[in-house]
Design a protein around this motif. Sequence first.
Motif: not given
Length: 514
Positions: A124, A138, A202-204, A228, A270, A272, A277, A305, A307, A335, A337-338, A345
Amino acid sequence: MNITLDPQSKTPVYLQIKQAVVENIQQGKLALGARLPATRELAKELGVNRSTVTMAYDELIADGIVESFVGRGSFVARRHLMETLQGNLFGKMRGHNAPKKMAWEGMFSERADSIAIESLLDLYQVSTLRDVISFSGSFPDASSFPTREFRNSLHFAERALGDEVYRYGPAAGYERLREYLASRMASAGAEVTAEEILITSGSQQALDLIARALISPGDTVIIENPTYPGAMTAFTLAGARLVGVPVDEHGLRVEVVEQIVKLKRPKLIYVVPSFQNPTGSCLSWERRLQLLAVAQEHNIPIVEDDYGSHLRFEGDALPHLKTQDVTDHVIYVSNFSKSLLPGLRIGWCAAAKPVISRLTALKQNSDITTSPLLQSALWDFCRRKRYEVHLEKVRPIYRTRRDRVVKLLGEAFPDGTTWAVPQGGLFLWVKMPAALDTTELLYQSRQQGVVFSRGHLFYVDNPERNTLRLSYGHVSLEQIESGLRVIGSTAKAMLARSTSRTAEKFRTHTVPLV
Ligand code: PMP
C-alpha cells in the motif's frame, strides 16, 4: 481547592502552597483552565502574607503550570501541563529524574510484529506514493468516479431516511442493501437470502472476520500461490499455516489441492476465481466444479473472493462457485471497491446463516457496523441502476488501457518477457527474464518516477523474483505509454549490465572444457 499548611514543616510556606496547588490539579480538584483564587483572597483564607501567595503563584507560572493574564487572574495552564508536571516539577520537588519516553520496542504482540503485516504495508505504501506514475495498487479509474450521482444518493439517503442514517445501524448491515444484494446474487443464479448476507467494511474486513471465525492457531489454509497479500495477512494473523498451490492460465491447480487435502486436512480453501490477484487468470469451469467436489467430499469451506467478476470486458463470464453451491460450502466475498468507489469501504459476504451470525458477532466487536449513511446511499445508487450504468462506462476504459499495456510490453520490454492477457480486472502479471530481480528494478524505476508492485510480495513461498504486477485501472494512456517505457528501458539496462558482469566472470575464471 484544599490547602492545609503545616507550620512545623521545614518546607517554606510558599512552596507548601505551590505543592498543594499541584496536588489539587493532579487529583482533579482543579481542572485544566480553572481559575485560581486571587492572591489577596487566598492569603486571607490561609492566614498568610499576600506576598507569600504571590511567590507561590510566580513559581507555578515559571514552571508553566499556571498562566496569568493581567486584569483576568491566574488559571491552570492547558498546554503542556502534564509534561511540565512530570518533567520539571516532580524532578525538582521530589528529586526524580525526568521520566523517559515510553519504550515501545518489544511491547507488541507476536501478531503485530509478524512480517506478514509488513508486506501488506509495503504494497500500500508504494501504491499511495503521489509524485510518481504508479502501476501499483489495484485501483479503479478516479476520473470516472460517479461523484455527482453518488452525491445525489447521499442527499436522498439523508432526506428520505432522516436521522436513521446517523444512528448505529444493525451490525449485519442496512436491510435494503442486503435485500438488493441477495436479489442481485439470485439473478446471477445463487440462492441467497438477505439473512445470509453480512455487509462489511470492504472485503478485507470480510476476510479478517472469516479468518477469526474459522481459524485456530496451527490450522492449515490452502491458498493460491501467488495470491492477494491481504488474504495472506488475514489468515496468518489468525494463526493459520498457509499452503500455497500454484496457479496457471486456468487458475488454481485443483489437482494439487486434491493431493494436499488428503495429506493436511485444511481448515479452508481460499480462491479468487475471476481475474485472480495477481495473475489475472480465471478458474476454468471444470476446475470450479472439481473444487466444489473436493470441498464437499472432505467437508472444507471455500472462501470465494470475487473482487472483480463485474469487471469483465471481454470473453464469456463463468458462474460463481456460489451459484453451484447447494451444500453451503462456499463463503462468497465481494465488494464495491474495484467496480465503484474504494473509499466507500463497502463489501459483503454471503454464506450459510450459522456462518453469518458468527461473522456478525465478530464484526460488531470490531467496528459495530459499517456506516449506515453510506450503505443507504449505495442502496439508492444501485436501485436507480446507476451501478450498471457505471460498469458499462468503465469496462471499455479498462480494455483500452489493458491493450495499451500489452502493446508497450511488446515494444519496450526486454526479450524474454512474458505476460498473460486478462479478459477483465485492473492488472496484468508479467514475468521478466530470469536474471532480473524486480525489487532492484522497482528501486531503479522509482528514481525515475515510476513504480509498480514487485512480484515477490504476492508469494506464500518460493517467490519468483523476476515477476511484477502492473495495474492499469487508474493509469492514463499517456502515463502507461511513458511509464512503461521507463520500466522497459531500465530493465534492459540492468540486463545488459548483468550480462557484461557474467561475461567478465567467464573471462577471469577459466573453465575446464570437460
Ligand atoms: N480481495 C482481493 C483479491 C483484493 O485485490 C482486494 C483489494 N486489493 C480485496 C480483497 C480488499 O478489497 P476492499 O478494498 O474491498 O477491502
